[in-house]
Write a protein that holds these residues in place. Sequence first.
Motif, mmCIF file in Angstrom:
data_model
loop_
_atom_site.group_PDB
_atom_site.id
_atom_site.type_symbol
_atom_site.label_atom_id
_atom_site.label_comp_id
_atom_site.label_asym_id
_atom_site.label_seq_id
_atom_site.Cartn_x
_atom_site.Cartn_y
_atom_site.Cartn_z
ATOM 1 N N GLU A 61 0.834 -1.203 0.000
ATOM 2 C CA GLU A 61 0.000 0.000 0.000
ATOM 3 C C GLU A 61 0.873 1.259 0.000
ATOM 4 N N ASP A 62 1.917 1.241 0.813
ATOM 5 C CA ASP A 62 2.828 2.392 0.877
ATOM 6 C C ASP A 62 3.567 2.575 -0.444
ATOM 7 N N THR A 63 4.041 1.478 -1.011
ATOM 8 C CA THR A 63 4.769 1.549 -2.277
ATOM 9 C C THR A 63 3.882 2.102 -3.384
ATOM 10 N N ALA A 64 2.632 1.635 -3.418
ATOM 11 C CA ALA A 64 1.702 2.095 -4.442
ATOM 12 C C ALA A 64 1.436 3.595 -4.302
ATOM 13 N N HIS A 65 1.250 4.062 -3.071
ATOM 14 C CA HIS A 65 1.019 5.493 -2.847
ATOM 15 C C HIS A 65 2.222 6.310 -3.296
ATOM 16 N N PHE A 66 3.398 5.893 -2.907
ATOM 17 C CA PHE A 66 4.632 6.613 -3.224
ATOM 18 C C PHE A 66 4.789 6.773 -4.735
ATOM 19 N N HIS A 67 4.594 5.682 -5.454
ATOM 20 C CA HIS A 67 4.755 5.718 -6.912
ATOM 21 C C HIS A 67 3.640 6.509 -7.582
ATOM 22 N N GLN A 68 2.429 6.456 -7.021
ATOM 23 C CA GLN A 68 1.325 7.182 -7.634
ATOM 24 C C GLN A 68 1.539 8.688 -7.563
ATOM 25 N N VAL A 69 2.073 9.163 -6.426
ATOM 26 C CA VAL A 69 2.366 10.591 -6.304
ATOM 27 C C VAL A 69 3.409 11.001 -7.343
ATOM 28 N N ALA A 70 4.436 10.191 -7.498
ATOM 29 C CA ALA A 70 5.464 10.489 -8.499
ATOM 30 C C ALA A 70 4.862 10.510 -9.899
ATOM 31 N N LYS A 71 4.011 9.555 -10.194
ATOM 32 C CA LYS A 71 3.382 9.477 -11.515
ATOM 33 C C LYS A 71 2.485 10.675 -11.767
ATOM 34 N N ASP A 72 1.742 11.088 -10.744
ATOM 35 C CA ASP A 72 0.853 12.239 -10.887
ATOM 36 C C ASP A 72 1.641 13.522 -11.151
ATOM 37 N N SER A 73 2.834 13.619 -10.576
ATOM 38 C CA SER A 73 3.628 14.835 -10.745
ATOM 39 C C SER A 73 4.279 14.916 -12.124
ATOM 40 N N PHE B 246 7.143 15.962 -3.245
ATOM 41 C CA PHE B 246 7.824 15.011 -2.368
ATOM 42 C C PHE B 246 7.084 14.776 -1.053
ATOM 43 N N LEU B 247 6.694 15.837 -0.361
ATOM 44 C CA LEU B 247 6.072 15.653 0.954
ATOM 45 C C LEU B 247 4.809 14.804 0.863
ATOM 46 N N GLU B 248 4.032 14.991 -0.200
ATOM 47 C CA GLU B 248 2.817 14.200 -0.363
ATOM 48 C C GLU B 248 3.142 12.725 -0.573
ATOM 49 N N SER B 249 4.331 12.434 -1.078
ATOM 50 C CA SER B 249 4.705 11.037 -1.310
ATOM 51 C C SER B 249 5.019 10.305 -0.013
ATOM 52 N N ILE B 250 5.484 11.023 0.999
ATOM 53 C CA ILE B 250 5.994 10.338 2.193
ATOM 54 C C ILE B 250 5.242 10.637 3.484
ATOM 55 N N LEU B 251 4.730 11.862 3.680
ATOM 56 C CA LEU B 251 4.098 12.181 4.966
ATOM 57 C C LEU B 251 2.905 11.283 5.288
ATOM 58 N N PRO B 252 2.013 10.982 4.331
ATOM 59 C CA PRO B 252 0.912 10.077 4.676
ATOM 60 C C PRO B 252 1.395 8.696 5.121
ATOM 61 N N ILE B 253 2.478 8.217 4.542
ATOM 62 C CA ILE B 253 3.041 6.926 4.955
ATOM 63 C C ILE B 253 3.548 7.014 6.386
ATOM 64 N N TYR B 254 4.270 8.069 6.692
ATOM 65 C CA TYR B 254 4.820 8.213 8.037
ATOM 66 C C TYR B 254 3.722 8.358 9.084
ATOM 67 N N LYS B 255 2.700 9.131 8.777
ATOM 68 C CA LYS B 255 1.608 9.318 9.734
ATOM 69 C C LYS B 255 0.881 8.002 10.003
ATOM 70 N N LYS B 256 0.804 7.164 8.988
ATOM 71 C CA LYS B 256 0.103 5.888 9.111
ATOM 72 C C LYS B 256 0.916 4.859 9.901
ATOM 73 N N ARG B 257 2.248 4.925 9.787
ATOM 74 C CA ARG B 257 3.088 3.858 10.350
ATOM 75 C C ARG B 257 3.802 4.222 11.658
ATOM 76 N N GLN B 258 3.753 5.480 12.084
ATOM 77 C CA GLN B 258 4.628 5.883 13.182
ATOM 78 C C GLN B 258 4.286 5.251 14.528
ATOM 79 N N HIS B 259 3.075 4.744 14.677
ATOM 80 C CA HIS B 259 2.708 4.120 15.953
ATOM 81 C C HIS B 259 2.638 2.597 15.858
ATOM 82 N N THR B 260 3.165 2.026 14.793
ATOM 83 C CA THR B 260 3.176 0.570 14.642
ATOM 84 C C THR B 260 4.099 -0.051 15.690
ATOM 85 N N PRO B 261 3.602 -1.006 16.476
ATOM 86 C CA PRO B 261 4.475 -1.655 17.466
ATOM 87 C C PRO B 261 5.601 -2.424 16.781
ATOM 88 N N TYR B 262 6.765 -2.470 17.424
ATOM 89 C CA TYR B 262 7.873 -3.252 16.876
ATOM 90 C C TYR B 262 8.691 -3.860 18.009
#
Length: 264
Positions: free
Chosen positions: A132-144, A199-215
Amino acid sequence: MLQVESVRQEEIVTYLKELRDEIVQGFESLEPAQRFERKCWDHHGGGGGEISVIRGDVFEKAAVNWSGVRGKSLPLKEEDEPFFATGVSLITHMANPFMPTVHMNVRYIETASRWWFGGGYDLTPMGFDNEEDTAHFHQVAKDSLGDTLYKEFSQNAAEYFYIKHWKKERGVGGIFFDHYNTGDFEQDLQMWKGVGSSFLESILPIYKKRQHTPYTVEDKAKQNQLRAHYVEFNLLYDRGTKFGFVSGGNPEAILCSMPPTATW
């Protein structure tokens, strides 16, 4: 201090510094207790740069650097004529292993006889790929970029960010271009700005989604093993690293791309 010598150079430097500030603010929004620390440096040929680094709970280490330098001859090239080079380069190394490393660079180089743009951004999960993250990242690049340039630049990234001794790509790809000059400066400039500004649109949504993932401790150990591969690529193959050293750049700024920890 960098002395710009044309309206063109002034426009590009102004854009790059504004982009740097926008990205810094975007990253700081995830790290409310910390702020980037900035340090200026001078280049022997003229100009210099500014290092911006943050270390916190979300960003184990991130650097967003701007530089604008001059020299008597372009490094790694045969032509012997003065050059002007400016750009923004960034790297993130995240505390949470489920938050991928991201790299971005946009640059402009000019000599007495020609000019060109370069840059792109790419995503490197440290052992925990997410479709899901990879698809979002590439889609933003493609849109730009649009379909045609995205296809070309994504293939460039797959070829460039390839770790030969491990026989694999560094991450899950992105976009990469260099020596880009169609002969239409304004058209090329707008394409280049579009990459930087997306660039920010490519990565900030990913970070906001994953930053609280337990590890776990084991997850962190896996992240550090993959970080070692990142180090190897940057020191052995990356042209930007070589350009920085050969041109007499600031070693601290060049080596900001290194992770805070890695294991072999």
